[in-house]
Design a protein around this motif. Structure first.
Motif, PDB file in Angstrom:
ATOM      1  N   VAL A 139       0.982  -0.829   0.322  1.00 38.45           N
ATOM      2  CA  VAL A 139       0.080   0.171  -0.663  1.00 38.45           C
ATOM      3  C   VAL A 139       1.054   0.872  -0.363  1.00 38.45           C
ATOM      4  O   VAL A 139       2.114   1.475   0.998  1.00 38.45           O
ATOM      5  CB  VAL A 139      -0.840  -0.122   1.110  1.00 38.45           C
ATOM      6  N   GLU A 140       0.623   2.012  -1.086  1.00 37.39           N
ATOM      7  CA  GLU A 140       1.680   3.601  -0.710  1.00 37.39           C
ATOM      8  C   GLU A 140       0.834   4.265   0.357  1.00 37.39           C
ATOM      9  O   GLU A 140      -0.254   4.628   0.411  1.00 37.39           O
ATOM     10  CB  GLU A 140       1.181   4.142  -2.231  1.00 37.39           C
ATOM     11  N   SER A 141       2.160   4.849   1.390  1.00 38.46           N
ATOM     12  CA  SER A 141       2.026   5.356   2.072  1.00 38.46           C
ATOM     13  C   SER A 141       3.058   6.418   2.643  1.00 38.46           C
ATOM     14  O   SER A 141       4.026   6.188   1.614  1.00 38.46           O
ATOM     15  CB  SER A 141       2.239   4.164   3.212  1.00 38.46           C
ATOM     16  N   SER A 142       2.786   7.590   3.382  1.00 42.18           N
ATOM     17  CA  SER A 142       3.427   8.101   3.757  1.00 42.18           C
ATOM     18  C   SER A 142       4.263   8.126   4.865  1.00 42.18           C
ATOM     19  O   SER A 142       5.469   9.206   5.369  1.00 42.18           O
ATOM     20  CB  SER A 142       3.561   9.983   3.747  1.00 42.18           C
ATOM     21  N   ASP A 143       4.057   6.702   5.284  1.00 43.47           N
ATOM     22  CA  ASP A 143       5.609   6.398   6.241  1.00 43.47           C
ATOM     23  C   ASP A 143       6.442   5.290   6.160  1.00 43.47           C
ATOM     24  O   ASP A 143       6.862   5.850   4.552  1.00 43.47           O
ATOM     25  CB  ASP A 143       4.414   4.956   6.874  1.00 43.47           C
ATOM     26  N   THR A 144       7.943   5.255   6.977  1.00 49.48           N
ATOM     27  CA  THR A 144       8.829   4.852   6.721  1.00 49.48           C
ATOM     28  C   THR A 144       8.976   3.487   6.953  1.00 49.48           C
ATOM     29  O   THR A 144       9.926   2.665   5.952  1.00 49.48           O
ATOM     30  CB  THR A 144       9.942   4.949   7.648  1.00 49.48           C
ATOM     31  N   VAL A 185       7.185   0.099   6.108  1.00 49.13           N
ATOM     32  CA  VAL A 185       6.236  -0.981   4.079  1.00 49.13           C
ATOM     33  C   VAL A 185       4.751  -1.915   4.809  1.00 49.13           C
ATOM     34  O   VAL A 185       4.896  -1.869   6.340  1.00 49.13           O
ATOM     35  CB  VAL A 185       7.153  -1.284   3.362  1.00 49.13           C
ATOM     36  N   LEU A 215      -8.061   7.638   3.937  1.00 53.05           N
ATOM     37  CA  LEU A 215      -6.957   7.502   4.824  1.00 53.05           C
ATOM     38  C   LEU A 215      -8.101   8.894   5.696  1.00 53.05           C
ATOM     39  O   LEU A 215      -7.615   9.915   5.137  1.00 53.05           O
ATOM     40  CB  LEU A 215      -5.907   8.321   4.086  1.00 53.05           C
ATOM     41  N   LYS A 265      -7.039  11.533   8.520  1.00 55.54           N
ATOM     42  CA  LYS A 265      -6.107  12.473   8.269  1.00 55.54           C
ATOM     43  C   LYS A 265      -5.308  12.258   9.850  1.00 55.54           C
ATOM     44  O   LYS A 265      -4.218  13.124  10.411  1.00 55.54           O
ATOM     45  CB  LYS A 265      -6.184  14.041   8.062  1.00 55.54           C
TER      46      LYS A 265
END
Lengths: 120, 120
Positions: free
Chosen positions: B58-63, B65, B78, B80
């Motif tokens: 899943v594409e995420s803005s987390d470091t 995966v 998502l 906020k």
DNA sequence: GTATTTGCAAACGTTTTGCGGCTAC
DNA sequence: GTAGCCGCAAAACGTTTGCAAATAC
């Protein structure tokens, strides 16, 4: 937030980039202007610029974080082969704009943002 | 790819999860069944399952995966505030389905996938 | 003058890899 | 029997943090 040569350079590099670079890519580009800048400074400034709303993070399936300096409304096209993210700017017809740029669309995914039940 | 107890368990856990877990979350869940499984095995199996197309990232803005075991067509919401990703399944009216689940949509972003000019 | 920022280096958390032993087929 | 898989531990990688010196205002 005080003005600094290093932070200005990080923001400028990111605004001039259209490939959603990672921290180390930004580091290499800023280094051309400020050779003795450190990677830690780049990370710290990216964090501050993000907190202040000057830049954003692009969602990706990578282990590295990708940054975005262009906050104007636009669309992302992800290539399944080279994994690059292309910016697409268009006011009206999205499919036409993509085709005109030589991008062959196979699928699309819409993500919704807001507040969930328990956070509301 | 040969059958293995460990890989079967990783896939099963991921298919039963609806919160797009990270590798260490999957590790903890599989451990309940196979207490002596190692984190390296979880990572190796996640990589193989992804390569074989059984799971996706899943594409995420987390470091970290995040993994997805549900390959049927659905939508991501998502939050906020808490950053959780909610799965939304619906055949027809997307906005209605979101509202019915108590999700307050503020914005949406569509990402296109395919082959770019040079990869075609 | 002082609060913020910097470069450097060490620390940290996530993911990958090398190895000898084990397992499915 | 052997190719692929396992657990373990070390290595590699991306990111964060602590510190003393430098800088902006």
């Amino acid at each position: 937030m005080r003005s600094s040569k290093q932070r200005d350079a990080v923001l400028q590099v990111l605004r001039e980039s259209c490939d959603h670079p990672t921290a180390d890519m930004i580091f290499e580009r800023v280094r051309e202007q400020i050779p003795n800048i450190s990677l830690g400074t780049v990370y710290r400034n990216l964090g501050q610029l993000k907190d202040e709303g000057f830049i954003t993070i692009v969602e990706s399936s990578d282990t590295k974080v990708h940054y975005e300096g262009n906050l104007t409304d636009h669309i992302h096209f992800l290539c399944k082969s080279c994994h690059n993210i292309t910016d697409v700017f268009c006011e009206t017809q999205v499919p036409t704009a993509l085709t005109d740029m030589g991008l062959q669309v196979e699928s699309a995914k819409t993500v919704y943002y807001g507040l969930c039940n328990s956070c509301r």
